[in-house]
Design an enzyme around this catalytic site. Structure first.
Site, PDB file in Angstrom:
ATOM      1  NE  ARG A   1      -1.015   2.602   2.613  1.00 20.50           N
ATOM      2  CZ  ARG A   1      -0.625   3.711   3.264  1.00 20.50           C
ATOM      3  NH1 ARG A   1      -0.521   4.681   2.312  1.00 20.50           N
ATOM      4  NH2 ARG A   1      -0.090   3.839   4.390  1.00 20.50           N
ATOM      5  CG  ASP A   2       3.244   4.413   2.997  1.00 16.85           C
ATOM      6  OD1 ASP A   2       3.395   5.132   2.177  1.00 16.85           O
ATOM      7  OD2 ASP A   2       3.698   4.381   4.054  1.00 16.85           O
TER       8      ASP A   2
ATOM      9  CG  HIS B   1       8.090   7.673   5.202  1.00 20.22           C
ATOM     10  ND1 HIS B   1       7.717   7.334   3.900  1.00 20.22           N
ATOM     11  CD2 HIS B   1       7.015   7.498   5.885  1.00 20.22           C
ATOM     12  CE1 HIS B   1       6.620   6.842   3.837  1.00 20.22           C
ATOM     13  NE2 HIS B   1       5.866   7.008   4.874  1.00 20.22           N
TER      14      HIS B   1
ATOM     15  CG  ASN C   1       7.146   3.206   5.382  1.00 18.56           C
ATOM     16  OD1 ASN C   1       6.335   3.328   4.019  1.00 18.56           O
ATOM     17  ND2 ASN C   1       6.920   3.546   6.220  1.00 18.56           N
TER      18      ASN C   1
ATOM     19  CG  HIS D   1       4.473   4.675   9.425  1.00 19.19           C
ATOM     20  ND1 HIS D   1       3.537   3.841   8.710  1.00 19.19           N
ATOM     21  CD2 HIS D   1       4.798   5.567   8.354  1.00 19.19           C
ATOM     22  CE1 HIS D   1       3.375   4.276   7.417  1.00 19.19           C
ATOM     23  NE2 HIS D   1       4.156   5.137   7.142  1.00 19.19           N
TER      24      HIS D   1
ATOM     25  CB  CYS E   1       2.730  10.112   1.354  1.00 22.45           C
ATOM     26  SG  CYS E   1       1.366  10.895   1.448  1.00 22.45           S
TER      27      CYS E   1
END
Ligand SMILES: CC(C)(COP(=O)([O-])OP(=O)([O-])OC[C@H]1O[C@@H](n2cnc3c(N)ncnc32)[C@H](O)[C@@H]1OP(=O)([O-])[O-])[C@@H](O)C(=O)NCCC(=O)NCCSC(=O)C[C@@](C)(O)CC(=O)[O-]
Length: 307
Positions: free
Chosen positions: A16-17, A214, A254, A212, A245
């Protein structure tokens, strides 16, 4: 010496990300194969897609195909992003066996980022999320809240921990069960990340908080260690360091799951993940994207393997 958790749960957010920002089309079959390789490597939580507007994030337009294409493995939690009721309804349109186990509502500690990312203020976002959270929980689906920009924002600069605490309180108030403290643009350093986590702890237990991070400034592993030292034992990362993002220009992916797993293994912390199989999953998706994995551990181990 700080005391660290004996085990850590990693949510791989790569499908997803990691993939949401890819400009080139990535076939749904490749995304499904990635999820399956991740579960085969021992990942017990995978963020598979997002039910957002395809006009905003075209790469996630195949959300239903991906979610329903996975051959599910018992004991694995599959999560998806749902920013509003429309997203939740789409995520639950299939028979129950194909529903996600967890949905994620995503807000920001920065007003400007909230506007850019989901087209509404923080207060409006909470109003939108409340019925989504209620409906999901009524169906027995777990609810996570992602909190973006908890240390820095591409539009507002540094973010005060009070803003993180405020958002965490709002999330708690509408029934979100656990939250991600996200350093969306990877500007955080250990003490700043610890302050954001501390502010979140006013509303959530440490077991309900995930890190989370990055890796834009190369600080994500240091931040992981800082969070571990506070007792955080849930982390999100992307296989092969995929991602970024679409509404955080210049932010890289990430932290690579391979790098986090190597760090944890070296500290004697159990993850249940087979690092070699994980590296192969990272190579698989990187080859599909036509590039090398963004993971130093992957590179080093592959050089060693080649002898
Ligand atoms: C939230 C909205 C939808 C508001 O977008 P909006 O334009 O304000 O929404 P709207 O309700 O006015 O609807 C506009 C159009 O979108 C459609 N629509 C509306 N909702 C949906 C939906 N769920 N699924 C599919 N379609 C939808 C709706 O039907 C309508 O279609 P039209 O009539 O124009 O054809 C939009 O801003 C959006 O989709 N944003 C998503 C942004 C995004 O996905 N960002 C990346 C994920 S967050 C992230 O990466 C950060 C995180 C979590 O990883 C943590 C970190 O590191 O910070």
């Amino acid at each position: 010496m700080a005391s660290y958790p004996s085990r850590v749960k990693i949510i791989d957010v790569g499908p997803r990300d990691g993939l949401q920002n890819e400009k080139q089309p990535v076939p749904a079959a490749v995304k499904v194969e990635l999820v399956q390789r991740l579960q085969a490597a021992g990942l017990k939580e995978i963020e598979v897609t997002s039910f957002v507007s395809p006009k905003w994030v075209p790469q996630m337009a195949d959300n239903a195909q991906v979610l329903h294409g996975i051959e599910r493995q018992a004991g694995v939690r599959y999560s998806v992003l749902t920013p509003n009721m429309k997203g939740l309804e789409a995520a639950l349109a299939a028979p129950r066996a194909e529903w996600p186990d967890e949905i994620v509502v995503f807000g920001a500690a920065s007003e400007a980022f909230s506007q850019k990312n989901i087209n509404c203020s923080i207060a409006e976002s909470i109003e939108r999320f409340a019925p989504v959270v209620e409906a999901a929980r009524a169906q027995g689906i777990a609810v996570r809240g992602a909190m973006s920009c908890t240390v820095g924002c591409p539009y507002e600069g540094e973010i005060a921990p009070e803003k993180v605490g405020y958002l965490a309180g709002l999330m708690k108030g509408i029934g979100v069960q656990r939250v991600d403290v996200a350093d969306t643009i990877g500007v955080g350093t250990p003490l700043k990340v610890q302050r954001a986590i501390e502010a979140t702890q006013a509303h959530f237990d440490i077991a309900e908080i995930s890190g989370h991070f990055h890796d834009t400034y190369g600080q994500a592993l240091s931040n992981t260690l800082a969070a571990l030292g506070m007792g955080v034992w849930n982390f999100q990362s992307s296989v092969a360091g995929l991602g970024g993002c679409p509404y955080a220009k210049g932010a890289t992916g990430n932290v690579a799951t391979e790098d986090v797993v190597y760090l944890l293994q070296g500290m004697g912390i159990d993850t249940g993940i087979d690092l070699d199989a994980l590296i192969d999953a990272g190579v698989y998706i990187s080859q599909a994207l036509g590039r090398e994995p963004h993971s130093r551990v992957s590179k080093a181990i592959r050089i060693k393997r080649a002898g």
